[in-house]
Design a protein around this motif. Structure first.
Motif, PDB file in Angstrom:
ATOM      1  N   ASP A 183     -32.148 -77.358  24.165  1.00  0.00           N
ATOM      2  CA  ASP A 183     -33.778 -77.249  24.043  1.00  0.00           C
ATOM      3  C   ASP A 183     -34.483 -78.288  25.117  1.00  0.00           C
ATOM      4  OD1 ASP A 183     -33.846 -75.984  21.749  1.00  0.00           O
ATOM      5  OD2 ASP A 183     -33.885 -77.738  20.467  1.00  0.00           O
ATOM      6  N   ARG A 202     -42.923 -73.703  25.132  1.00  0.00           N
ATOM      7  CA  ARG A 202     -41.334 -73.419  25.176  1.00  0.00           C
ATOM      8  C   ARG A 202     -41.298 -72.115  25.633  1.00  0.00           C
ATOM      9  NH1 ARG A 202     -37.487 -75.390  21.952  1.00  0.00           N
ATOM     10  NH2 ARG A 202     -36.415 -73.599  22.917  1.00  0.00           N
ATOM     11  N   ASP A 244     -39.200 -69.419  25.518  1.00  0.00           N
ATOM     12  CA  ASP A 244     -38.060 -68.848  24.923  1.00  0.00           C
ATOM     13  C   ASP A 244     -37.684 -67.491  25.327  1.00  0.00           C
ATOM     14  OD1 ASP A 244     -36.921 -70.852  23.193  1.00  0.00           O
ATOM     15  OD2 ASP A 244     -38.639 -70.476  21.551  1.00  0.00           O
TER      16      ASP A 244
END
Lengths: 220, 220
Positions: free
Chosen positions: B84, B97, B99
Motif C-alpha cells: 500500500d 491512491r 489503484d
C-alpha cells in the motif's frame, strides 16, 4: 542420464585409457557433484557444508578440499556440470552438443524449438530443486547471485544474443533493436512463471511469447 | 514515509476520534509491521519468529497472537501494508491512491509511466530487502510462494490486464492477444533484472521494453 553424460563428456578419452586412480577420481567427482546438488536441494544453500557433502558422497573432506577451495566453488562446478547435462538433453539428432541456437533461417521456429526444450528442462525433477535452491540464494546473497548470473545464466542468454544478431543480418529483426533486451521478452516471462509459479508452463505459452515478441501486441 | 502513509491511511478517521486504546493499538500494529519487515530482511524468512518480532516491536507475544494466528499471517499483512505504501508513492497529483493504471488513451505513455514508477519503487531501499527476502522464500517454499503470488503479485498484474483489455476495446491492442500473457513481456524482464541482478534498471530500459512489446522486434 549420468551414464549418458559420462559417455559424452570430455573425460571420455581420459577414462578409456585411464589407470584405476583416474577412474576412481572421476567416480568421486561425480559422487561429490551429486551429493552437493542433493544437499542444496534438501536443506538450502546456507546449511549445505563441505562436511555434509563429503559424508554423503562417501569421501573424505580432504578429497574435496584438494579439488575446490570452498563450498561455493564445489557448488558452482556441480551446477555447471548439471547445466551441461541439461544442454545434452536438447542435443541434436546426431547427439552433438547444442551450444548454439539453431539457425534454419526461420527465427520464430528456431526460438520456439529452444524454448520448448527449456520448458522440458524446467519441468524435469532432476533440475527443478537444485536450480530453485541456487536461484533463491542468489536473490538474497549478492555474491552468489552475481557469480550465478555471470557463469551460468548470462552465457546461456548470450546464445540468444548471437541468434538475434544473425536475424538482424538476415533482416528478420529490426536494425535498431538491442538483442540483449529483446531476448528478455520471451526468456524472462518463462523464468518468472517457473521461479515464482505465476502461471503454467506449456509449449503453447512459449510459442505465444515468441509470436508476441516478434510481431508486437499492437495492430500492424 | 510512514507518517505520510498514516496521514492517508483508512485508519485516519478512526485515529482522529479514537480513544487512547485504539491509538495505542495502531501504534503497536505499526511497530509490529516494521519489526517483522526488518527481521525478515536481516535474517530471512525461516529465522524470523513471533518471539523475535515481539521483542523488536516492544510488545508482548500475546499482542501478536491476539491479532494474527501465525508468523506467515503477520508477515503477509506487513507486506500488504508495505505494498500500500508503494502504491501511494505513485499517487496521482491530488494524492489519491493509484489503484488503476491511468488510461489517457495513449497505451505506450501510460505503461511507460507506471513502469518508471515501478523502477523507482524497486530501487527504494525501504522495499528492496524485505521484498527480496519474501521472493527468495517463495522460490523454495511453495506455500509461501503461492500465497505471495495470489495476494500480492497477481492483483497488481491484474491492473495491467484491465488496462490492456481497455486498449483492445480502443483498438490499440490486437483482438486475439491474451492480456495476461502480453503483460509479461514488459513486467517479467523488469522483475528478472531486479530479482536476479541480470542488468541495470533505468527508465530508458523500461521504455524500450514497452516499445518492443507493442511493436515487436521483427520489421513491420
Amino acid at each position: 542420464m549420468a551414464a549418458q553424460k559420462s559417455a559424452q563428456s570430455p573425460q571420455r578419452s581420459l577414462r578409456r585409457n585411464a589407470p584405476d586412480a583416474a577412474r576412481r577420481s572421476e567416480r568421486s567427482r561425480r559422487a561429490i557433484y551429486d551429493a552437493a546438488l542433493a544437499l542444496v536441494s534438501e536443506v538450502g544453500y546456507p546449511r549445505t557444508t563441505i562436511e555434509g557433502i563429503a559424508a554423503r558422497a562417501g569421501v573424505g573432506k580432504q578429497t574435496i578440499y584438494r579439488w575446490w577451495p570452498s563450498k561455493a566453488d564445489v557448488l558452482l562446478e556441480a551446477f555447471l556440470d548439471l547445466s551441461d547435462q541439461a544442454s545434452e538433453l536438447v542435443a541434436g539428432p546426431g547427439g552433438e552438443r547444442q551450444d548454439d541456437i539453431p539457425d534454419t533461417g526461420d527465427l520464430a521456429a528456431d526460438l520456439k524449438l529452444v524454448l520448448r526444450a527449456t520448458v522440458d528442462e524446467l519441468l524435469n525433477p532432476k533440475f527443478e530443486a537444485p536450480w530453485r535452491a541456487l536461484a533463491a540464494e542468489g536473490l538474497v546473497n549478492e555474491q552468489i547471485g552475481t557469480e550465478f548470473v555471470a557463469k551460468l545464466l548470462e552465457p546461456s542468454l548470450q546464445l540468444y544474443v548471437r541468434r538475434l544478431r544473425a536475424a538482424q543480418e538476415q533482416g528478420a529483426v529490426r536494425p535498431g533493436v538491442d538483442p540483449r533486451i529483446a531476448l528478455e521478452l520471451f526468456v524472462a516471462p518463462l523464468a518468472q512463471r517457473w521461479l515464482q509459479r505465476t502461471g503454467p508452463l506449456s509449449y503453447e505459452y512459449t510459442d505465444t511469447l515468441v509470436d508476441y515478441a516478434l510481431h508486437g501486441i499492437a495492430p500492424r
